[in-house]
Design a protein around this motif. Structure first.
Motif, PDB file in Angstrom:
ATOM      1  N   GLN A 120       0.849  -1.183   0.000  1.00 44.82           N
ATOM      2  CA  GLN A 120       0.000   0.000   0.000  1.00 44.82           C
ATOM      3  C   GLN A 120       0.887   1.236   0.000  1.00 44.82           C
ATOM      4  OE1 GLN A 120      -2.703  -0.007   3.323  1.00 44.82           O
ATOM      5  NE2 GLN A 120      -3.441  -2.084   2.923  1.00 44.82           N
ATOM      6  N   ALA A 121       0.345   2.334  -0.530  1.00 42.98           N
ATOM      7  CA  ALA A 121       1.110   3.579  -0.499  1.00 42.98           C
ATOM      8  C   ALA A 121       0.169   4.773  -0.498  1.00 42.98           C
ATOM      9  CB  ALA A 121       2.060   3.666  -1.690  1.00 42.98           C
ATOM     10  N   THR A 122       0.633   5.833   0.150  1.00 41.64           N
ATOM     11  CA  THR A 122      -0.021   7.135   0.094  1.00 41.64           C
ATOM     12  C   THR A 122       1.024   8.145  -0.347  1.00 41.64           C
ATOM     13  OG1 THR A 122      -1.558   6.570   1.879  1.00 41.64           O
ATOM     14  CG2 THR A 122      -1.238   8.908   1.396  1.00 41.64           C
ATOM     15  N   ILE A 123       0.822   8.717  -1.514  1.00 41.24           N
ATOM     16  CA  ILE A 123       1.688   9.787  -2.022  1.00 41.24           C
ATOM     17  C   ILE A 123       0.769  10.992  -2.185  1.00 41.24           C
ATOM     18  CG2 ILE A 123       3.241  10.515  -3.863  1.00 41.24           C
ATOM     19  CD1 ILE A 123       3.738   7.537  -4.455  1.00 41.24           C
ATOM     20  N   ALA A 124       0.751  11.870  -1.176  1.00 41.33           N
ATOM     21  CA  ALA A 124      -0.336  12.846  -1.092  1.00 41.33           C
ATOM     22  C   ALA A 124       0.154  14.233  -0.662  1.00 41.33           C
ATOM     23  CB  ALA A 124      -1.384  12.356  -0.097  1.00 41.33           C
ATOM     24  N   ASN A 125      -0.484  15.233  -1.255  1.00 38.63           N
ATOM     25  CA  ASN A 125      -0.341  16.630  -0.806  1.00 38.63           C
ATOM     26  C   ASN A 125       1.097  17.129  -0.869  1.00 38.63           C
ATOM     27  OD1 ASN A 125      -3.150  16.566  -0.158  1.00 38.63           O
ATOM     28  ND2 ASN A 125      -2.647  15.614   1.796  1.00 38.63           N
ATOM     29  N   ASN A 126       1.858  16.602  -1.819  1.00 40.18           N
ATOM     30  CA  ASN A 126       3.204  17.108  -2.056  1.00 40.18           C
ATOM     31  C   ASN A 126       3.162  18.236  -3.087  1.00 40.18           C
ATOM     32  OD1 ASN A 126       4.881  14.933  -0.586  1.00 40.18           O
ATOM     33  ND2 ASN A 126       3.521  13.725  -1.891  1.00 40.18           N
ATOM     34  N   VAL A 127       4.082  19.169  -2.964  1.00 42.46           N
ATOM     35  CA  VAL A 127       4.274  20.214  -3.977  1.00 42.46           C
ATOM     36  C   VAL A 127       5.610  19.942  -4.653  1.00 42.46           C
ATOM     37  CG1 VAL A 127       4.510  22.673  -4.418  1.00 42.46           C
ATOM     38  CG2 VAL A 127       2.918  21.883  -2.660  1.00 42.46           C
ATOM     39  N   ILE A 128       5.550  19.600  -5.937  1.00 40.87           N
ATOM     40  CA  ILE A 128       6.733  19.165  -6.695  1.00 40.87           C
ATOM     41  C   ILE A 128       6.940  20.147  -7.841  1.00 40.87           C
ATOM     42  CG2 ILE A 128       7.746  17.297  -8.034  1.00 40.87           C
ATOM     43  CD1 ILE A 128       5.830  15.397  -6.497  1.00 40.87           C
ATOM     44  N   THR A 129       8.119  20.771  -7.891  1.00 38.58           N
ATOM     45  CA  THR A 129       8.333  21.878  -8.819  1.00 38.58           C
ATOM     46  C   THR A 129       9.647  21.720  -9.577  1.00 38.58           C
ATOM     47  OG1 THR A 129       7.212  23.298  -7.193  1.00 38.58           O
ATOM     48  CG2 THR A 129       8.315  24.393  -9.006  1.00 38.58           C
ATOM     49  N   ASN A 130       9.580  22.008 -10.872  1.00 40.12           N
ATOM     50  CA  ASN A 130      10.700  22.059 -11.822  1.00 40.12           C
ATOM     51  C   ASN A 130      11.031  20.687 -12.393  1.00 40.12           C
ATOM     52  OD1 ASN A 130      10.830  24.849 -11.471  1.00 40.12           O
ATOM     53  ND2 ASN A 130      12.324  24.685  -9.832  1.00 40.12           N
ATOM     54  N   PHE A 131      12.121  20.041 -12.030  1.00 42.92           N
ATOM     55  CA  PHE A 131      12.572  18.746 -12.566  1.00 42.92           C
ATOM     56  C   PHE A 131      12.544  18.737 -14.110  1.00 42.92           C
ATOM     57  CE2 PHE A 131      11.523  18.007  -8.187  1.00 42.92           C
ATOM     58  CZ  PHE A 131      12.623  17.277  -7.760  1.00 42.92           C
ATOM     59  N   PRO A 132      13.405  19.552 -14.722  1.00 40.52           N
ATOM     60  CA  PRO A 132      13.374  19.752 -16.168  1.00 40.52           C
ATOM     61  C   PRO A 132      13.872  18.568 -16.992  1.00 40.52           C
ATOM     62  CG  PRO A 132      15.249  20.896 -15.215  1.00 40.52           C
ATOM     63  CD  PRO A 132      14.432  20.397 -14.065  1.00 40.52           C
ATOM     64  N   SER A 133      14.480  17.542 -16.355  1.00 47.76           N
ATOM     65  CA  SER A 133      14.970  16.381 -17.092  1.00 47.76           C
ATOM     66  C   SER A 133      14.056  15.179 -17.001  1.00 47.76           C
ATOM     67  CB  SER A 133      16.358  15.971 -16.577  1.00 47.76           C
ATOM     68  OG  SER A 133      17.315  16.966 -16.823  1.00 47.76           O
ATOM     69  N   ASN A 134      13.053  15.219 -16.095  1.00 47.67           N
ATOM     70  CA  ASN A 134      12.322  13.990 -15.843  1.00 47.67           C
ATOM     71  C   ASN A 134      10.904  14.285 -15.364  1.00 47.67           C
ATOM     72  OD1 ASN A 134      12.029  11.075 -15.375  1.00 47.67           O
ATOM     73  ND2 ASN A 134      14.261  11.056 -15.263  1.00 47.67           N
ATOM     74  N   ALA A 135      10.323  13.386 -14.565  1.00 45.99           N
ATOM     75  CA  ALA A 135       8.905  13.448 -14.206  1.00 45.99           C
ATOM     76  C   ALA A 135       8.695  13.989 -12.796  1.00 45.99           C
ATOM     77  CB  ALA A 135       8.292  12.048 -14.305  1.00 45.99           C
ATOM     78  N   GLY A 136       7.412  14.274 -12.491  1.00 50.63           N
ATOM     79  CA  GLY A 136       7.059  14.713 -11.152  1.00 50.63           C
ATOM     80  C   GLY A 136       6.970  13.549 -10.186  1.00 50.63           C
ATOM     81  N   ILE A 137       6.112  12.563 -10.487  1.00 53.41           N
ATOM     82  CA  ILE A 137       5.973  11.347  -9.687  1.00 53.41           C
ATOM     83  C   ILE A 137       6.073  10.160 -10.630  1.00 53.41           C
ATOM     84  CG2 ILE A 137       4.419   9.956  -8.251  1.00 53.41           C
ATOM     85  CD1 ILE A 137       3.193  12.565  -7.241  1.00 53.41           C
TER      86      ILE A 137
ATOM     87  N   MET B 156       8.609  20.822 -16.993  1.00 52.38           N
ATOM     88  CA  MET B 156       9.080  19.553 -16.446  1.00 52.38           C
ATOM     89  C   MET B 156       9.456  18.654 -17.621  1.00 52.38           C
ATOM     90  SD  MET B 156       7.107  17.342 -13.518  1.00 52.38           S
ATOM     91  CE  MET B 156       7.470  18.614 -12.291  1.00 52.38           C
ATOM     92  N   GLY B 157      10.486  17.811 -17.467  1.00 49.00           N
ATOM     93  CA  GLY B 157      11.087  17.163 -18.631  1.00 49.00           C
ATOM     94  C   GLY B 157      10.240  16.116 -19.314  1.00 49.00           C
TER      95      GLY B 157
ATOM     96  N   ASN C 226       2.539  22.555 -16.985  1.00 45.83           N
ATOM     97  CA  ASN C 226       3.829  22.867 -17.598  1.00 45.83           C
ATOM     98  C   ASN C 226       4.752  21.654 -17.639  1.00 45.83           C
ATOM     99  OD1 ASN C 226       2.968  25.557 -17.831  1.00 45.83           O
ATOM    100  ND2 ASN C 226       3.743  26.066 -15.795  1.00 45.83           N
ATOM    101  N   VAL C 227       4.231  20.585 -18.276  1.00 44.72           N
ATOM    102  CA  VAL C 227       5.004  19.355 -18.456  1.00 44.72           C
ATOM    103  C   VAL C 227       5.225  19.119 -19.943  1.00 44.72           C
ATOM    104  CG1 VAL C 227       4.191  18.320 -16.305  1.00 44.72           C
ATOM    105  CG2 VAL C 227       2.903  17.917 -18.404  1.00 44.72           C
ATOM    106  N   ALA C 228       6.396  18.632 -20.308  1.00 45.08           N
ATOM    107  CA  ALA C 228       6.678  18.406 -21.727  1.00 45.08           C
ATOM    108  C   ALA C 228       5.900  17.222 -22.284  1.00 45.08           C
ATOM    109  CB  ALA C 228       8.175  18.200 -21.937  1.00 45.08           C
ATOM    110  N   GLY C 229       5.689  16.193 -21.464  1.00 43.80           N
ATOM    111  CA  GLY C 229       5.037  14.975 -21.919  1.00 43.80           C
ATOM    112  C   GLY C 229       3.578  14.907 -21.521  1.00 43.80           C
TER     113      GLY C 229
END
Length: 242
Positions: free
Chosen positions: A88-105, A147-148, A179-182
């Motif tokens: 099980q997992a909870t990936i919640a309420n994060n603020v993820i910014t920039n990462f111009p080479s890859n993904a957010g999550i 974002m990349g 603002n994501v490239a993909g």
């Protein structure tokens, strides 16, 4: 950054890398300007019974020279002998910014080894074992400096017809993917793998390029043309623009 990795990118995997099991919690943290990923969990053996990555601020630089990773990267995988699972997992309420080479999550699980046991990233059978990705805000710096790759990337891989990998995901109420490239939300499902995906109530203001969709993905055969990937998806009430 925070890295719990027994199978690092480019370094080759240990035969049975079991770094962390049980409950893993990364919450209420400020993680800035990591060269690689902000949070990175990757291994080839062992079971994480409950993963909680929530309420974090995760930011990279805006340069591809100084930012190569993913905001949150969860990679349970396997070998011919063993597989890593996340129950099980909870990936919640994060603020993820920039990462111009890859993904957010990015959550990529299962076991693509043709001789190996199945890998689990949640499990649709009991219905309670779910990877919940909710309430996150994910964005590149701007429409000119995106974002990349994608905002959220999910994949389950299976290599063994007698031992099918499993995935069960809930992506709901993510506040903004922009603002994501993909692709805003990208699902890949490959080989001998079963999975269920609920994608509900997300806001995607993609500003993406190369005719990329807001939500997209599909099944792939993986290692063998005989493979039968099975994926169910429910996609409702998302707000998608640009």
């Amino acid at each position: 950054n925070i890295a719990l990795a027994g199978c690092a990118d480019g370094a080759g995997c240990l035969a049975s890398a079991n770094v962390v099991t049980g409950v893993v919690t990364v919450t209420d943290s400020v993680l800035n300007t990591a060269f690689d990923s902000g949070v990175h969990v990757e291994q080839t053996d062992g079971t994480i019974s409950n993963l909680n990555v929530s309420n974090n601020s995760i930011t990279s630089t805006t340069s591809t020279a100084t930012s190569k990773g993913v905001g949150i990267k969860i990679i349970p995988k396997g070998t011919a002998a063993v597989a890593a699972d996340v129950t099980q997992a909870t990936i919640a309420n994060n603020v993820i910014t920039n990462f111009p080479s890859n993904a957010g999550i990015q959550v990529i699980g299962g076991n693509s080894n043709a001789a190996g046991p199945a890998g689990f990233v949640g499990d649709p059978t009991p219905g309670t074992d779910t990877i919940n990705i909710t309430g996150n805000t994910i964005s590149g710096q701007s429409a000119a400096n995106r974002m990349g790759t994608s905002g959220i990337e999910l994949s389950v891989n299976g290599g063994n017809s007698a031992s099918r990998s499993q995935g069960n995901f809930n992506l709901s109420g993510n506040n903004q993917i922009s603002n994501v490239a993909g692709t805003g939300i990208l699902i890949g499902h490959n080989g001998y793998a079963d999975g269920n995906y609920v994608i509900n109530g997300n806001t995607i203001n993609a500003n993406n390029i190369n005719a990329s969709p807001g939500i997209g993905g599909g099944n792939g055969i993986g290692l063998s043309t005989a493979a039968t990937p099975l994926k169910g998806a429910t996609v409702t009430t998302n707000n998608i623009s640009d």
